[in-house]
Design a protein around this motif. Structure first.
Motif, PDB file in Angstrom:
ATOM      1  N   LEU A 429       0.853  -1.203   0.000  1.00 35.00           N
ATOM      2  CA  LEU A 429       0.000   0.000   0.000  1.00 35.00           C
ATOM      3  C   LEU A 429       0.879   1.240   0.000  1.00 35.00           C
ATOM      4  O   LEU A 429       1.816   1.355   0.788  1.00 35.00           O
ATOM      5  CB  LEU A 429      -0.919   0.020   1.227  1.00 35.00           C
ATOM      6  CG  LEU A 429      -1.858   1.241   1.356  1.00 35.00           C
ATOM      7  CD1 LEU A 429      -2.834   1.300   0.177  1.00 35.00           C
ATOM      8  CD2 LEU A 429      -2.619   1.177   2.678  1.00 35.00           C
ATOM      9  N   TYR A 430       0.575   2.160  -0.953  1.00 34.77           N
ATOM     10  CA  TYR A 430       1.304   3.425  -1.072  1.00 34.77           C
ATOM     11  C   TYR A 430       0.303   4.584  -0.961  1.00 34.77           C
ATOM     12  O   TYR A 430      -0.853   4.477  -1.397  1.00 34.77           O
ATOM     13  CB  TYR A 430       2.048   3.510  -2.411  1.00 34.77           C
ATOM     14  CG  TYR A 430       3.197   2.514  -2.528  1.00 34.77           C
ATOM     15  CD1 TYR A 430       4.477   2.890  -2.147  1.00 34.77           C
ATOM     16  CD2 TYR A 430       2.988   1.228  -3.030  1.00 34.77           C
ATOM     17  CE1 TYR A 430       5.534   1.993  -2.261  1.00 34.77           C
ATOM     18  CE2 TYR A 430       4.034   0.335  -3.133  1.00 34.77           C
ATOM     19  CZ  TYR A 430       5.305   0.723  -2.746  1.00 34.77           C
ATOM     20  OH  TYR A 430       6.342  -0.146  -2.848  1.00 34.77           O
ATOM     21  N   PHE A 431       0.776   5.717  -0.430  1.00 31.60           N
ATOM     22  CA  PHE A 431      -0.006   6.956  -0.351  1.00 31.60           C
ATOM     23  C   PHE A 431       0.552   7.952  -1.330  1.00 31.60           C
ATOM     24  O   PHE A 431       1.772   8.132  -1.424  1.00 31.60           O
ATOM     25  CB  PHE A 431       0.028   7.550   1.068  1.00 31.60           C
ATOM     26  CG  PHE A 431      -0.587   6.655   2.117  1.00 31.60           C
ATOM     27  CD1 PHE A 431      -1.944   6.341   2.063  1.00 31.60           C
ATOM     28  CD2 PHE A 431       0.189   6.120   3.158  1.00 31.60           C
ATOM     29  CE1 PHE A 431      -2.514   5.520   3.024  1.00 31.60           C
ATOM     30  CE2 PHE A 431      -0.384   5.304   4.110  1.00 31.60           C
ATOM     31  CZ  PHE A 431      -1.730   4.998   4.051  1.00 31.60           C
ATOM     32  N   LEU A 432      -0.369   8.585  -2.085  1.00 30.20           N
ATOM     33  CA  LEU A 432       0.025   9.635  -3.012  1.00 30.20           C
ATOM     34  C   LEU A 432       0.108  10.938  -2.219  1.00 30.20           C
ATOM     35  O   LEU A 432      -0.898  11.457  -1.739  1.00 30.20           O
ATOM     36  CB  LEU A 432      -0.988   9.749  -4.161  1.00 30.20           C
ATOM     37  CG  LEU A 432      -0.653  10.731  -5.276  1.00 30.20           C
ATOM     38  CD1 LEU A 432       0.629  10.312  -5.995  1.00 30.20           C
ATOM     39  CD2 LEU A 432      -1.811  10.792  -6.283  1.00 30.20           C
ATOM     40  N   THR A 433       1.277  11.492  -2.093  1.00 31.53           N
ATOM     41  CA  THR A 433       1.487  12.690  -1.253  1.00 31.53           C
ATOM     42  C   THR A 433       1.127  13.983  -1.959  1.00 31.53           C
ATOM     43  O   THR A 433       0.765  14.967  -1.314  1.00 31.53           O
ATOM     44  CB  THR A 433       2.949  12.748  -0.796  1.00 31.53           C
ATOM     45  OG1 THR A 433       3.807  12.767  -1.949  1.00 31.53           O
ATOM     46  CG2 THR A 433       3.293  11.520   0.061  1.00 31.53           C
ATOM     47  N   ASP A 434       1.197  14.024  -3.268  1.00 31.11           N
ATOM     48  CA  ASP A 434       0.874  15.251  -4.027  1.00 31.11           C
ATOM     49  C   ASP A 434      -0.350  14.943  -4.871  1.00 31.11           C
ATOM     50  O   ASP A 434      -0.279  14.251  -5.880  1.00 31.11           O
ATOM     51  CB  ASP A 434       2.054  15.655  -4.902  1.00 31.11           C
ATOM     52  CG  ASP A 434       1.852  17.041  -5.529  1.00 31.11           C
ATOM     53  OD1 ASP A 434       0.742  17.580  -5.400  1.00 31.11           O
ATOM     54  OD2 ASP A 434       2.808  17.537  -6.148  1.00 31.11           O
ATOM     55  N   LYS A 435      -1.490  15.448  -4.417  1.00 30.66           N
ATOM     56  CA  LYS A 435      -2.736  15.158  -5.110  1.00 30.66           C
ATOM     57  C   LYS A 435      -2.840  15.843  -6.461  1.00 30.66           C
ATOM     58  O   LYS A 435      -3.702  15.490  -7.266  1.00 30.66           O
ATOM     59  CB  LYS A 435      -3.920  15.574  -4.236  1.00 30.66           C
ATOM     60  CG  LYS A 435      -3.993  14.801  -2.926  1.00 30.66           C
ATOM     61  CD  LYS A 435      -5.181  15.239  -2.106  1.00 30.66           C
ATOM     62  CE  LYS A 435      -5.264  14.461  -0.790  1.00 30.66           C
ATOM     63  NZ  LYS A 435      -6.431  14.883   0.023  1.00 30.66           N
ATOM     64  N   ARG A 436      -1.997  16.811  -6.709  1.00 36.63           N
ATOM     65  CA  ARG A 436      -2.053  17.503  -8.009  1.00 36.63           C
ATOM     66  C   ARG A 436      -1.373  16.679  -9.114  1.00 36.63           C
ATOM     67  O   ARG A 436      -1.516  16.964 -10.283  1.00 36.63           O
ATOM     68  CB  ARG A 436      -1.366  18.862  -7.903  1.00 36.63           C
ATOM     69  CG  ARG A 436      -2.084  19.844  -6.950  1.00 36.63           C
ATOM     70  CD  ARG A 436      -1.264  21.094  -6.742  1.00 36.63           C
ATOM     71  NE  ARG A 436       0.029  20.770  -6.135  1.00 36.63           N
ATOM     72  CZ  ARG A 436       0.992  21.670  -5.923  1.00 36.63           C
ATOM     73  NH1 ARG A 436       0.775  22.932  -6.273  1.00 36.63           N
ATOM     74  NH2 ARG A 436       2.122  21.316  -5.360  1.00 36.63           N
ATOM     75  N   ARG A 437      -0.649  15.658  -8.711  1.00 34.38           N
ATOM     76  CA  ARG A 437       0.072  14.850  -9.712  1.00 34.38           C
ATOM     77  C   ARG A 437      -0.657  13.532  -9.934  1.00 34.38           C
ATOM     78  O   ARG A 437      -1.450  13.082  -9.091  1.00 34.38           O
ATOM     79  CB  ARG A 437       1.496  14.572  -9.216  1.00 34.38           C
ATOM     80  CG  ARG A 437       2.267  15.841  -8.826  1.00 34.38           C
ATOM     81  CD  ARG A 437       2.601  16.691 -10.054  1.00 34.38           C
ATOM     82  NE  ARG A 437       3.530  16.002 -10.908  1.00 34.38           N
ATOM     83  CZ  ARG A 437       4.867  16.081 -10.755  1.00 34.38           C
ATOM     84  NH1 ARG A 437       5.348  16.830  -9.774  1.00 34.38           N
ATOM     85  NH2 ARG A 437       5.657  15.459 -11.577  1.00 34.38           N
ATOM     86  N   ASN A 438      -0.391  12.878 -11.070  1.00 24.56           N
ATOM     87  CA  ASN A 438      -1.010  11.600 -11.436  1.00 24.56           C
ATOM     88  C   ASN A 438      -0.165  10.458 -10.866  1.00 24.56           C
ATOM     89  O   ASN A 438       1.065  10.510 -10.835  1.00 24.56           O
ATOM     90  CB  ASN A 438      -1.111  11.497 -12.956  1.00 24.56           C
ATOM     91  CG  ASN A 438      -2.007  10.355 -13.375  1.00 24.56           C
ATOM     92  OD1 ASN A 438      -2.335   9.490 -12.571  1.00 24.56           O
ATOM     93  ND2 ASN A 438      -2.411  10.371 -14.615  1.00 24.56           N
ATOM     94  N   VAL A 439      -0.855   9.378 -10.427  1.00 27.33           N
ATOM     95  CA  VAL A 439      -0.133   8.249  -9.846  1.00 27.33           C
ATOM     96  C   VAL A 439       0.769   7.555 -10.867  1.00 27.33           C
ATOM     97  O   VAL A 439       1.786   6.955 -10.510  1.00 27.33           O
ATOM     98  CB  VAL A 439      -1.143   7.249  -9.240  1.00 27.33           C
ATOM     99  CG1 VAL A 439      -1.943   6.567 -10.357  1.00 27.33           C
ATOM    100  CG2 VAL A 439      -0.409   6.217  -8.378  1.00 27.33           C
ATOM    101  N   GLN A 440       0.409   7.659 -12.163  1.00 30.04           N
ATOM    102  CA  GLN A 440       1.256   7.053 -13.205  1.00 30.04           C
ATOM    103  C   GLN A 440       2.627   7.726 -13.274  1.00 30.04           C
ATOM    104  O   GLN A 440       3.603   7.140 -13.742  1.00 30.04           O
ATOM    105  CB  GLN A 440       0.584   7.119 -14.579  1.00 30.04           C
ATOM    106  CG  GLN A 440      -0.475   6.055 -14.818  1.00 30.04           C
ATOM    107  CD  GLN A 440      -1.760   6.372 -14.096  1.00 30.04           C
ATOM    108  OE1 GLN A 440      -1.958   7.532 -13.641  1.00 30.04           O
ATOM    109  NE2 GLN A 440      -2.648   5.391 -13.972  1.00 30.04           N
TER     110      GLN A 440
END
Length: 737
Positions: A429-440
């Protein structure tokens, strides 16, 4: 009265003799040390051959692989190639039911006591030229040659010659060189049970007999400047003996006891000249090394020594040599010397009058520049390296291409458990820290290309190169490729082609081992044997190459030859049918002794067959009877054909007569109508002419009947004549009455 030699002078002479013996031993030690140094590079090659045979990398390659994180496997095809070549050659050279050598008289044998032109008195006092009794001389020479062959065969079997030769072949296939030594005189214990009065008693006898021994190539140090054994000025053989073996050696006649005691007192390492590679070999095979050894290094020298050195050794041993023998000695004599360090242990003259040395050397692949040859591991060294490298690359590439390389941007994601490592089968499980960026944008996956096909092609080509460089294709190893034909004749041709290179090895064995070794045994028996029935003028026939034919091909050839000989009376007289029967059974791998009746029973069956009637004569009579039946059938067919022709001719005559009569009736009717008279009047006028015509027709018919009877009589006479001739031939007559 002779003057007594003072004790001080005698002591001084003994000290001088001991000093000369020490200088003699020092000279031999220096010569041996020179040969050991000259062979050092060859020993390193042998060690590499052993590593390759046992599937071990050389020290440099092994160290490099340890530093890397790649595969370290060794694909060992060298052992299979070497064992297959060794087994193939052993099967060719040593058939289980026959010798690979023979002894026969020379083309013009000479017997002892028979000189050309010599004469003697015959039964009636007439002069007889002994040299002209060729057949008798040849028969006697063949008889003695067989006796000598049996004697040598018994000596070799007692010494387990074939077993030791197989070890020599193994040495040659592995290291390139095999050495056999013989004849060597060994004490052999023979046991015999004697039964008298119902009581059996064991009798043990000690006998000195010639034998053959395998020499370890690691202990064989010939003149390294020689290219062939015949060119060697001298030969050294190293023995690593225990104290027990030294005690057995001390029991031999002519051993210098004081010198031997000095060797034992000096210790085991005091006389070391050549390195003992036992620990190196044990390390290759995975056996623990030995820190200390209880072996003494004793050297055996075969070569020339000076007359003074020989006399010093004889004086030290207390042996006597006559003045005549001393005068016959040249400045140098051929001798055998045992020494250890600076101590001479035993000196004897070469026991063979021919002065032949007892060593024979066989090379798997000859080296024209040296006495030692090349083995299978050396010949396929480079293909083995390519195979190993290709296989390691295949495994490394397979491991690398099996999993992808993942690149993660730590500024955009964060693992829930705080660990960046991943485990198979466990969710991460990973958390995306910058919501403005795409996970890809946080992950990228890269795949290493898979090159298994390319590496497999390299591996296959290397295996083919191994076949080419060793001249041992798969068919010679007992394996069959897909393209090989399945027919027996095609398989025989392929096997015969695959044996071409091994045939050369067999020829080398015949020339380098069989012929010289058997010749030395022949010379030894001629010199030392007390049996006069085996002595004569012989030649040695090395026939190892005779077993090279493919068995199927040999079977076909023998069967065809037997059929040809049986159908040709001239060839049948020349054949030894009993020997041909034995060879056929051997080729077909049939136990001849088990399926063949004893000679006595065979003679009984022949006698019974003769009493019942000669089978050959019965067969001949049956053939003649069949021919007579065929002749009778042919005559009957000819008679039937003649009858048909006669009947046809009769029908044709009747048809012609009827046709002629019809034409006559028609002609008379036309004449009667034309002249206006009746038919009766016309017949009366033509009566005379009709009678003439009928008489003519009867005469013609009688003539034809006479010709038919004459032809039938002639045909019957010819048939009787033919049958009479065939009957007379069946009875063995050349003519008939």
């Amino acid at each position: 009265m002779t003057d007594q030699v003072p004790d001080t002078d005698q002591q001084g002479e003994m000290e001088l003799a001991a000093e000369r013996l020490q200088r003699f031993a020092h000279r031999l030690t220096r010569m041996a040390h020179e040969q050991v140094q000259s062979r050092a590079s060859l020993e390193q090659r042998w060690l590499e051959d052993l590593r390759q045979y046992h599937g071990e990398y050389d020290p440099v390659t092994s160290a490099n692989l340890q530093d890397s994180e790649g595969s370290k496997v060794f694909v060992n095809i060298t052992r299979n190639k070497t064992n297959a070549a060794e087994a193939r050659l052993q099967d060719m050279l040593f058939p289980t039911d026959d010798r690979n050598w023979g002894i026969g008289p020379t083309p013009v044998p000479e017997l002892e006591g028979v000189e050309p032109g010599e004469t003697a008195q015959g039964p009636n006092g007439e002069p007889v030229d002994l040299s002209q009794i060729a057949e008798q001389v040849k028969r006697e020479a063949k008889k003695k040659a067989r006796a000598m062959q049996d004697e040598i065969d018994d000596q070799l079997k007692e010494g387990r010659y074939q077993i030791k030769c197989r070890d020599v072949i193994h040495d040659a296939a592995l290291l390139g060189t095999g050495v056999i030594k013989g004849p060597v005189i060994v004490g052999r214990t023979k046991k015999r049970w004697d039964t008298q009065g119902g009581i059996s008693q064991l009798t043990i006898e000690e006998a000195l007999e010639p034998s053959a021994e395998r020499v370890d190539p690691w202990d064989f140090f010939p003149d390294m400047s020689a290219r062939h054994i015949e060119e060697a000025e001298f030969i050294f053989e190293r023995h690593l003996w225990t104290k027990r073996q030294l005690r057995e050696f001390a029991r031999l006649p002519g051993v210098l006891d004081e010198q031997l005691r000095s060797v034992v007192k000096g210790g085991k390492d005091n006389s070391q000249i050549a390195k003992d590679h036992t620990n190196d070999i044990r390390a290759i095979t995975g056996v623990d090394s030995i820190n200390s050894t209880n072996k003494y290094e004793v050297w055996e020298y075969h070569g020339p020594i000076s007359k003074a050195e020989l006399l010093d050794a004889f004086d030290e041993a207390g042996e006597q040599i006559t003045e005549e023998e001393v005068d016959e000695l040249n400045d140098e004599v051929e001798a055998v010397v045992f020494f250890s360090g600076n101590n001479v242990l035993k000196v004897v003259l070469n026991p063979m009058d021919t002065e032949d040395r007892p060593f024979s050397v066989f090379n798997w692949e000859k080296d024209e520049s040296a006495m030692f040859g090349f083995g299978i591991p050396y010949l396929m060294r480079q293909p083995q390296r390519v195979i190993n490298a290709a296989w390691r690359m295949m495994l490394d590439n397979a491991g690398s291409s099996a999993s992808d390389i993942i690149v993660a941007n730590r500024d955009l994601i964060q693992p829930a458990d705080g660990s960046w490592s991943s485990q198979p089968g466990k969710k991460k499980l990973y958390f995306l820290t910058d919501k403005r960026r795409n996970v890809q944008e946080a992950f990228a996956s890269f795949t290493i290309p898979n090159h298994q096909t390319e590496f497999a092609n390299i591996f296959t080509m290397a295996r083919q190169l191994a076949d080419e460089e060793t001249n041992l294709p798969l068919i010679a190893q007992g394996e069959q490729s897909d393209h090989i034909t399945q027919t027996s004749s095609g398989m025989a041709m392929l096997m015969n082609s695959a044996n071409i290179v091994l045939r050369r090895a067999v020829k080398n064995w015949d020339d380098d081992i069989t012929r010289p070794t058997i010749s030395r045994f022949y010379d030894w028996n001629m010199q030392y044997s007390d049996d006069e029935a085996i002595k004569g003028d012989y030649t040695v026939d090395a026939r190892g190459s005779g077993a090279l034919l493919v068995r199927e091909k040999q079977q076909e050839s023998l069967l065809a030859y037997a059929n040809i000989s049986a159908g040709n009376p001239e060839m049948a007289i020349r054949r030894d049918w009993k020997g041909l029967d034995r060879e056929l059974a051997k080729a077909l791998e049939v136990p001849y002794e088990q399926v063949t009746l004893p000679d006595g029973e065979i003679e009984e069956k022949k006698q019974q067959a003769q009493e019942a009637g000669d089978p050959e004569m019965q067969l001949k009579q049956a053939e003649i009877q069949l021919k007579m039946q065929e002749a009778q059938a042919k005559a009957q067919r000819e008679q039937q054909d003649f009858q048909l022709r006669s009947q046809q001719q009769q029908w044709e005559q009747q048809f012609e007569a009827a046709k002629l009569q019809t034409e006559q009736e028609k002609a008379r009717l036309e004449i009667a109508l034309k002249e206006g008279i009746t038919l009766a009047q016309l017949e009366q006028q033509a009566g005379l002419e009709s009678q003439k015509l009928e008489a003519q027709m009867q005469q013609t018919a009688a003539k034809l009947q006479t010709e038919r009877d004459k032809a039938a009589a002639q045909l019957t006479e010819e048939q009787n004549d033919r049958m009479a001739r065939e009957q007379n031939m069946a009875n063995g007559w050349d003519s008939y009455g």
